[in-house]
Design a protein around this motif. Structure first.
Motif, PDB file in Angstrom:
ATOM      1  N   PRO A  88       0.815  -1.211   0.000  1.00 54.55           N
ATOM      2  CA  PRO A  88       0.000   0.000   0.000  1.00 54.55           C
ATOM      3  C   PRO A  88       0.854   1.270   0.000  1.00 54.55           C
ATOM      4  CG  PRO A  88      -0.939  -1.596   1.495  1.00 54.55           C
ATOM      5  CD  PRO A  88       0.344  -2.181   1.004  1.00 54.55           C
ATOM      6  N   GLU A 133      -5.911  -6.598  -4.368  1.00 54.72           N
ATOM      7  CA  GLU A 133      -5.163  -7.007  -3.173  1.00 54.72           C
ATOM      8  C   GLU A 133      -4.811  -5.786  -2.307  1.00 54.72           C
ATOM      9  OE1 GLU A 133      -3.541 -10.376  -3.441  1.00 54.72           O
ATOM     10  OE2 GLU A 133      -2.435 -10.324  -1.543  1.00 54.72           O
ATOM     11  N   LEU A 137      -6.219  -5.148   1.379  1.00 51.92           N
ATOM     12  CA  LEU A 137      -5.334  -4.848   2.510  1.00 51.92           C
ATOM     13  C   LEU A 137      -5.796  -3.585   3.224  1.00 51.92           C
ATOM     14  CD1 LEU A 137      -1.651  -5.496   1.391  1.00 51.92           C
ATOM     15  CD2 LEU A 137      -2.813  -6.404   3.395  1.00 51.92           C
ATOM     16  N   LEU A 138      -6.107  -2.567   2.433  1.00 55.65           N
ATOM     17  CA  LEU A 138      -6.518  -1.291   3.036  1.00 55.65           C
ATOM     18  C   LEU A 138      -7.843  -1.435   3.767  1.00 55.65           C
ATOM     19  CD1 LEU A 138      -5.576   1.205   0.185  1.00 55.65           C
ATOM     20  CD2 LEU A 138      -4.516   1.022   2.437  1.00 55.65           C
ATOM     21  N   ARG A 141      -7.619  -3.797   7.035  1.00 58.57           N
ATOM     22  CA  ARG A 141      -6.790  -3.424   8.169  1.00 58.57           C
ATOM     23  C   ARG A 141      -7.610  -3.364   9.455  1.00 58.57           C
ATOM     24  NH1 ARG A 141      -2.299   1.235   8.875  1.00 58.57           N
ATOM     25  NH2 ARG A 141      -1.759   0.564  10.954  1.00 58.57           N
ATOM     26  N   ALA A 142      -7.070  -3.975  10.498  1.00 62.34           N
ATOM     27  CA  ALA A 142      -7.771  -3.973  11.776  1.00 62.34           C
ATOM     28  C   ALA A 142      -7.744  -2.568  12.366  1.00 62.34           C
ATOM     29  CB  ALA A 142      -7.101  -4.953  12.735  1.00 62.34           C
ATOM     30  N   ARG A 143      -8.914  -2.093  12.738  1.00 63.36           N
ATOM     31  CA  ARG A 143      -9.011  -0.753  13.318  1.00 63.36           C
ATOM     32  C   ARG A 143      -9.817  -0.826  14.602  1.00 63.36           C
ATOM     33  NH1 ARG A 143      -9.847  -0.260   7.872  1.00 63.36           N
ATOM     34  NH2 ARG A 143      -8.779   1.417   6.777  1.00 63.36           N
ATOM     35  N   GLU A 144      -9.555   0.160  15.462  1.00 62.80           N
ATOM     36  CA  GLU A 144     -10.450   0.292  16.608  1.00 62.80           C
ATOM     37  C   GLU A 144     -11.632   1.131  16.144  1.00 62.80           C
ATOM     38  OE1 GLU A 144      -8.196   0.749  20.568  1.00 62.80           O
ATOM     39  OE2 GLU A 144      -6.798   1.250  18.987  1.00 62.80           O
TER      40      GLU A 144
ATOM     41  N   ALA B 386       1.799  -3.603  10.001  1.00 64.91           N
ATOM     42  CA  ALA B 386       0.621  -3.195  10.759  1.00 64.91           C
ATOM     43  C   ALA B 386      -0.636  -3.379   9.920  1.00 64.91           C
ATOM     44  CB  ALA B 386       0.761  -1.745  11.201  1.00 64.91           C
ATOM     45  N   GLN B 387      -0.506  -3.071   8.612  1.00 64.58           N
ATOM     46  CA  GLN B 387      -1.654  -3.190   7.722  1.00 64.58           C
ATOM     47  C   GLN B 387      -2.145  -4.636   7.634  1.00 64.58           C
ATOM     48  OE1 GLN B 387      -0.138  -0.990   4.562  1.00 64.58           O
ATOM     49  NE2 GLN B 387      -1.869   0.410   4.565  1.00 64.58           N
ATOM     50  N   ARG B 388      -1.201  -5.546   7.704  1.00 62.50           N
ATOM     51  CA  ARG B 388      -1.553  -6.958   7.557  1.00 62.50           C
ATOM     52  C   ARG B 388      -1.908  -7.618   8.874  1.00 62.50           C
ATOM     53  NH1 ARG B 388       1.014  -8.108   2.240  1.00 62.50           N
ATOM     54  NH2 ARG B 388       1.819  -6.054   1.786  1.00 62.50           N
ATOM     55  N   ALA B 389      -1.644  -6.932   9.992  1.00 65.89           N
ATOM     56  CA  ALA B 389      -1.882  -7.563  11.292  1.00 65.89           C
ATOM     57  C   ALA B 389      -3.377  -7.699  11.538  1.00 65.89           C
ATOM     58  CB  ALA B 389      -1.247  -6.736  12.400  1.00 65.89           C
ATOM     59  N   PRO B 390      -3.801  -8.800  12.158  1.00 69.40           N
ATOM     60  CA  PRO B 390      -5.227  -8.991  12.409  1.00 69.40           C
ATOM     61  C   PRO B 390      -5.743  -8.228  13.634  1.00 69.40           C
ATOM     62  CG  PRO B 390      -4.002 -10.931  13.096  1.00 69.40           C
ATOM     63  CD  PRO B 390      -3.008  -9.978  12.512  1.00 69.40           C
ATOM     64  N   LEU B 391      -4.913  -7.369  14.208  1.00 64.89           N
ATOM     65  CA  LEU B 391      -5.417  -6.529  15.297  1.00 64.89           C
ATOM     66  C   LEU B 391      -4.893  -5.108  15.083  1.00 64.89           C
ATOM     67  CD1 LEU B 391      -3.562  -7.333  18.657  1.00 64.89           C
ATOM     68  CD2 LEU B 391      -2.540  -7.396  16.411  1.00 64.89           C
ATOM     69  N   PRO B 392      -5.565  -4.110  15.669  1.00 69.45           N
ATOM     70  CA  PRO B 392      -5.129  -2.730  15.422  1.00 69.45           C
ATOM     71  C   PRO B 392      -3.725  -2.497  15.978  1.00 69.45           C
ATOM     72  CG  PRO B 392      -7.296  -2.796  16.467  1.00 69.45           C
ATOM     73  CD  PRO B 392      -6.757  -4.177  16.517  1.00 69.45           C
ATOM     74  N   VAL B 393      -2.877  -1.944  15.145  1.00 68.08           N
ATOM     75  CA  VAL B 393      -1.511  -1.651  15.569  1.00 68.08           C
ATOM     76  C   VAL B 393      -1.264  -0.166  15.347  1.00 68.08           C
ATOM     77  CG1 VAL B 393       0.925  -2.104  15.175  1.00 68.08           C
ATOM     78  CG2 VAL B 393      -0.730  -3.943  14.891  1.00 68.08           C
ATOM     79  N   ARG B 430      -5.073  -4.845  21.105  1.00 67.54           N
ATOM     80  CA  ARG B 430      -4.365  -3.878  20.292  1.00 67.54           C
ATOM     81  C   ARG B 430      -2.881  -3.899  20.644  1.00 67.54           C
ATOM     82  NH1 ARG B 430      -3.533   1.003  22.404  1.00 67.54           N
ATOM     83  NH2 ARG B 430      -4.073   2.029  20.469  1.00 67.54           N
TER      84      ARG B 430
END
Lengths: 214, 501
Positions: A88, A133, A137-138, A141-144, B386-393, B430
């Motif tokens: 990205p 892809e 990815l974007l 992304r895991a977010r709070e 971080a983008q690929r991590a399964p939790l917020p980083v 996180r």
């Protein structure tokens, strides 16, 4: 469409050239490194340059740098960047200001003839093409407090296709729904995410990407 | 990992300390539970106090002055005190050993007193006194145990009834032997006292100053030896034993501190200083070399393991897929004439399989070394992780410009492995990654809010620690009180690590 192909692997370059010719495009030049690419771009002024990220002499990112140079020096040329891997970061660098006439695809997509032909067509005519892809990815992304959680599954699909640079018509075709339905989804998505809708697809890409990167 | 910072000497000292602690407790329990009436708890407690004082201060002195005999002698005194306390045991063999070694503590004390503070003898007179102490206190004073039978000793009302070391029962011989020893030893002790006084008077002021606290100890030692000979071994046994012992023990407990104080106050001569420093540096160097050797071996092993894994991944993954594909294509070719539709379906399937193979290869290549790291540097590469991590980083990075390649790689793999651990083990919601350059060093921190308990000796973290150590950096794993885990790498950015001069 007049196309310039810059790719140091002869095998892949010839494959791409053949694909382009079969799709009715004219390949006006082939380049094996970044200098060659710049020279031929200036000389031929093609509609589209297809550029591999890694090329001699350093095999790092000279293709990417050449792509940026073309975009600032010869903005009328569409640039489709091909990469062996997706980052990205590279998409963000390329799209920093403007997604008009810009594509960033994984090399593997070349094998998916229809998708590739579609991307060539879009980028060569001022649109955008971002690899699914990168988009996934974007979006993944895991977010709070993920704002995307408010979207319905269908809206997420539409958002992803928008980010790839597809028009409403293309999205409708892909999802087998009416264009009218897609427009409704788009309005709802923009409302939920607090984005301002924009007419042109490449501006829409930029808005969506900025949102996803934030 | 932190144990690696200790020199072999320090590790040995820790072992001795544990042994001393254990022996002390053992002897205390033996004394406290003894059914021999002459073994009050107070005495056992005093013995523990004295023994531990000597061992503790001795180990400290040993660590500080490794070339000096003083620390070792102090430790010997401590152990001898514990052994001597066995005399009150109701276990016959233990009591006999205790009697046989009863004077050893005093012997070591005399040795200590004479060679203080340098640890070396200065004259033949010194050597005579030391020799006398070892022979008289160590050997001759212990011998009568072979002829002493408590059962036939009318005065022995407070001791065990048998002596397993007995070879011939002769109370008269025992008494005569000990009386003779006392008769010779008392004048020798007086002579020693005179010798020490004279030596001090002729010493230079600096040396005299360092001896001051020891005079206290010396007086107490001589007093104790005299008391030992006169009361415990002499014919008047039992009369003043208790009082003399208590006072002596209290005094003796202060002695090791006096020695330690005097020793540390002693200004070492230039040559001694250099020698001490050399020994210390040698030990440190040796410890570092050992660490280095171990870590080099682990790095080689890790490299081998990584290659094996790579081979397996390629063989079981991409290669299998490609073989399968070749078969599919061959089958599709055969179908082409009779059943073109089936052939087309097979070709579609084949190209889907091919794309899975390329995905796999791409991921594999990424795991070996992500191109974005060499192309764009640490921040971009960590961002990509971080983008690929399964939790917020959350990333807090403030680097300007690129870092030397080896540092970037090490830092990247620290973050990568730490995040993998977070995902795999911690149950965290996180994670935060901090990267900053500070004072010519790179500091990388990965923090999570999970359950903690990361094992620094686990192979992943161990490998990282080696990798960081190879750059002269340090890796730490902490479980802070508030929960979670913090992995910190601290790597110098110097020329050795590829930084510009």
């Amino acid at each position: 469409m007049r196309v310039l192909v810059a790719e140091d692997s002869v095998l892949l370059r010839e494959g791409v050239v053949r694909l382009l010719q079969e799709a009715g495009h004219e390949v006006v030049g082939q380049a094996g490194d970044a200098d060659d690419l710049m020279r031929k771009a200036r000389a031929h002024k093609p509609d589209l340059a297809i550029v591999d990220v890694r090329m001699p002499p350093t095999q790092t990112d000279e293709g990417l740098r050449a792509a940026k140079e073309i975009r600032s020096e010869l903005p009328e040329i569409g640039v489709l960047v091909l990469s062996g891997y997706v980052e990205p970061t590279y998409a963000q660098e390329l799209l920093a200001e403007n997604a008009e006439g810009l594509g960033y695809l994984l090399k593997d997509r070349v094998a998916d003839v229809d998708t590739f032909a579609d991307a060539v067509q879009r980028v060569g005519t001022g649109g955008s093409a971002l690899d699914p892809e990168v988009v996934s990815l974007l979006m993944g992304r895991a977010r709070e407090d993920d704002p995307l959680e408010d979207l319905t599954p269908r809206e997420r699909e539409v958002l992803g296709l928008m980010a790839e640079g597809r028009s409403n018509g293309a999205i409708a075709e892909q999802l087998v729904v009416s264009e009218r339905a897609v427009e409704k989804h788009v309005t709802s998505i923009f409302g939920k995410l607090g984005l301002t809708a924009s007419g042109e697809d490449h501006r829409r890409v930029l808005a969506v990407l900025r949102f996803l990167e934030a | 990992m932190r144990l690696g910072a200790l020199t072999p000497l320090q590790r040995a000292l820790i072992a001795i300390a544990l042994l001393g602690a254990l022996l002390g407790i053992m002897v205390f329990v033996i004394a406290a539970t003894s059914e021999v009436p002459a073994a009050p708890l107070l005495e056992a407690f005093l013995t523990l106090l004295v023994g531990w004082s000597f061992i503790g201060t001795g180990l400290f002195a040993w660590d500080r002055r490794p070339t000096n005999l003083i620390g070792q002698l102090m430790v010997c005194v401590g152990f001898a005190v514990f052994v001597a306390e066995l005399t009150v045991s109701d276990i016959p063999l233990a009591a006999a050993v205790g009697f046989a070694c009863n004077s050893l503590a005093v012997v070591f004390l005399i040795h200590l007193l004479i060679v203080f503070p340098s640890g070396r003898t200065r004259s033949r007179v010194d050597r005579f006194f030391i020799g006398y102490a070892y022979i008289a206190g160590g050997l001759i004073a212990g011998l009568p145990i072979l002829f002493y039978n408590p059962a036939t000793d009318p005065e022995c009302t407070n001791c065990v009834t048998s002596n397993p070391l007995l070879i011939h029962d002769s109370l008269d011989f025992v008494n005569a032997w000990l009386n003779g020893l006392s008769a010779i030893s008392i004048p020798v002790l007086i002579a020693l006292f005179v010798h020490l006084v004279r030596r001090t008077r002729t010493a230079d002021p600096a040396e005299r100053r360092s001896q001051e606290p020891v005079w206290w100890a010396g007086g107490a030692t001589v007093f104790l030896f005299a008391a030992t000979l006169l009361t415990n071994l002499g014919p008047e046994r039992g009369t003043y034993d208790d009082v003399v012992w208590y006072i002596a023990n209290f005094v003796i407990a202060t002695v090791p501190f006096a020695f330690l104080f005097g020793l540390l106050r002693t200004r070492l001569s230039e040559a001694d200083l250099v020698a001490e420093e050399n020994v210390r540096l040698d030990a440190e160097l040796q410890a570092r070399l050992d660490d280095l050797r171990e870590s080099r071996a682990r790095i080689v092993q890790a490299g081998d393991a990584a290659r094996r894994k790579l081979e397996r991944d390629l063989h079981d993954g991409a290669q299998q897929r490609l073989v399968g594909l070749a078969l599919d294509l061959r089958l599709a070719r055969e179908k082409l004439d009779q059943d073109p539709r089936a052939a087309a379906a097979m070709l579609d399937e084949a190209s889907a399989e091919l794309s899975r193979a390329t995905d796999e290869l791409r991921e594999l290549a990424r795991g070996i070394h992500p191109a974005v790291l060499s192309d764009r540097g640490l921040e971009a590469a960590v961002e990509s992780l971080a983008q690929r991590a399964p939790l917020p980083v959350e990333i807090d990075a403030s680097l300007e410009g690129r870092l030397p390649g080896p540092v970037e790689s090490a830092a990247y793999f620290v973050v990568s492995e730490a995040l993998t651990n977070v995902v795999r083990h911690s149950g965290a919601d996180r994670a935060e990654v901090g990267i900053r350059r500070d004072n010519g060093r790179l500091q990388v921190e990965v923090r999570d809010d999970g359950s903690g308990g990361a094992d620094p000796a686990g192979s992943g973290l161990r490998g990282l620690a080696d990798r960081v150590a190879a750059l002269d950096g340090r890796l730490r794993v902490d479980d802070p009180a508030g929960g979670g885990t913090i992995v910190t790498a601290d790597i110098p950015l110097d020329e050795g690590n590829g930084a510009p001069a």
